[in-house]
Write an enzyme that holds these catalytic residues in place. Structure first.
Site: not given
Ligand SMILES: Cc1cc2nc3c(=O)[nH]c(=O)nc-3n(C[C@H](O)[C@H](O)[C@H](O)COP(=O)(O)O)c2cc1C
Length: 367
Positions: A23-24, A100, A175, A178, A180, A227, A299, A320
């Site tokens: 989710p992003m 999410q 969610h 993180n 929240y 999550r 990561g 992500g």
């Molecule tokens: C631009 C951005 C927005 C994100 N928004 C959310 C979100 O809305 N909900 C969530 O659970 N995590 C969010 N994350 C966290 C990502 O889901 C993920 O946990 C994080 O990027 C680490 O994974 P990666 O190393 O594969 O990028 C966000 C991360 C990025 C980079």
């Protein structure tokens, strides 16, 4: 074939591969109704439909749940209708998609709530940054939620889950991560309540389970994911203490009774090697405790994803940032081809740039 590319099938989930789009938040819902936008959200998610599963950006369950500008919601008919177009396009491309469900709690600002204070388990300022319609501001001391606020929020999640099914989603992800709202209830450093929602581990987890039980009344547990980011420390106002990991152990153990679609865990977001209370290897630590589908994040690349699955520490891996810039991540993994770099500057901007304009490998080859 690398494990991450193999199909994943059990009674709750049938996925073409184990590559999940994490989710992003991308802040593209810059319209007065905060609905997903045609030609933008639908295109973005459909481009990524070869993922075994897509989890959408955090989507607010109510007006009170907001803490960022231009995030999409799932609490009005216009928003449901907007999401329908997204889901239909993803399904037409053969993809699967969960939404999410999000409430930011105290990571918000009165500017989002007509001057009213954001809601939280306790009146404690997370001292975090928020990006309001007027630009960056600091968080404030939130309002400690009353029983009525808690009951209303439980209802908001229940209704949002119903709305998600109306929109055609394959499922929902709570969610509870993180820093929240749910995370604020879990951690003793952000929850100082003296009622049945604070104090003991069981009490701090109660709100989450009440929401889960309410959602379960309207959709089957096989369509629900949750999550968690157990070792989050020093970000989003979250501080761990000696009760933090035991709290997550309690929650994850208890979730064995729920037959969920999956649990979605994150490896630590920061270096926690000097944090005495932190678990350094989340998948390894929690895998033996959880009998259902375990998705891991944080990561990963293809090699690491292959390894974590091969070692038996996770079933699925979510990506992500790699999904920001590689819409065809699955095809790139299978071809072992180069991956495109993401541009941090366009994570949260408006429009197509840095959103729907990352080309697929095939488009680059055809050009
Ligand atoms: C631009 C951005 C927005 C994100 N928004 C959310 C979100 O809305 N909900 C969530 O659970 N995590 C969010 N994350 C966290 C990502 O889901 C993920 O946990 C994080 O990027 C680490 O994974 P990666 O190393 O594969 O990028 C966000 C991360 C990025 C980079």
């Amino acid at each position: 074939m690398k494990h991450v590319l193999k199909a994943y099938n059990n009674k709750n989930l049938n996925l073409a591969n184990r590559v999940v789009m994490a989710p992003m938040t991308r802040s593209r819902a810059d319209n007065p109704k905060n609905k997903p936008m045609e030609g933008l959200h639908d295109v973005y998610y459909a481009q990524r439909a070869s993922a075994g599963l897509i989890i959408t950006e955090g989507s607010q369950v109510s007006k009170e749940a907001v803490g960022y500008i231009n995030t999409a919601g799932i609490h009005t008919q216009a928003q449901i209708d907007g999401w329908k177009k997204v889901v239909n396009k993803v399904h037409a491309e053969g993809g699967k998609i969960f939404i999410q469900l999000w409430h930011v709690g105290r990571i918000s600002h009165p500017d989002f709530h007509n001057g009213k204070l954001p809601l939280a388990p306790s009146a404690l300022n997370p001292n975090a940054d928020v990006y309001t319609p007027e630009g960056p501001k600091k968080t404030v001391i939130p309002k400690e939620m009353t029983q009525e606020d808690i009951d209303n929020t439980i209802n908001d999640f229940k209704q949002a889950a119903k709305n998600a099914i109306e929109a055609g989603f394959d499922g929902i992800e709570i969610h509870s991560s993180n820093g929240y709202l749910f995370h604020q209830f879990f951690n003793a450093t952000s929850n100082k309540r003296t009622d049945k929602y604070g104090g003991s581990i069981e009490n701090r987890a109660r709100f989450f389970f009440e929401v889960l039980d309410a959602i379960k009344k309207v959709i089957p547990s096989s369509k629900i994911g949750a999550r968690f980011n157990p070792s989050l420390h020093g970000l989003f106002g979250m501080e761990m203490d000696e009760q933090t990991i035991p709290t997550f152990e309690y929650i994850i153990n208890k979730l064995n009774d729920y037959d969920l679609a999956y649990i979605h865990l994150s490896e630590p977001f920061t270096d926690v090697s000097n944090v005495p209370y932190a678990v350094k290897h989340i998948a390894k630590h929690f895998r033996p405790m959880y009998k259902g589908t375990l998705m891991i994040n944080g990561g990963f690349n293809q090699e690491k994803a292959h390894k974590v699955i091969e070692e038996g520490n996770a079933d699925l891996v979510s990506f992500g940032k790699l999904y920001v810039s590689n819409p065809d991540l699955v095809e790139r993994f299978s071809a072992d081809s180069e991956l495109a770099e993401w541009d941090n500057d366009t994570f949260y901007t408006t429009g197509k740039e840095g959103y729907t304009d990352y080309p697929k490998l095939k488009e680059l080859q055809d050009a």
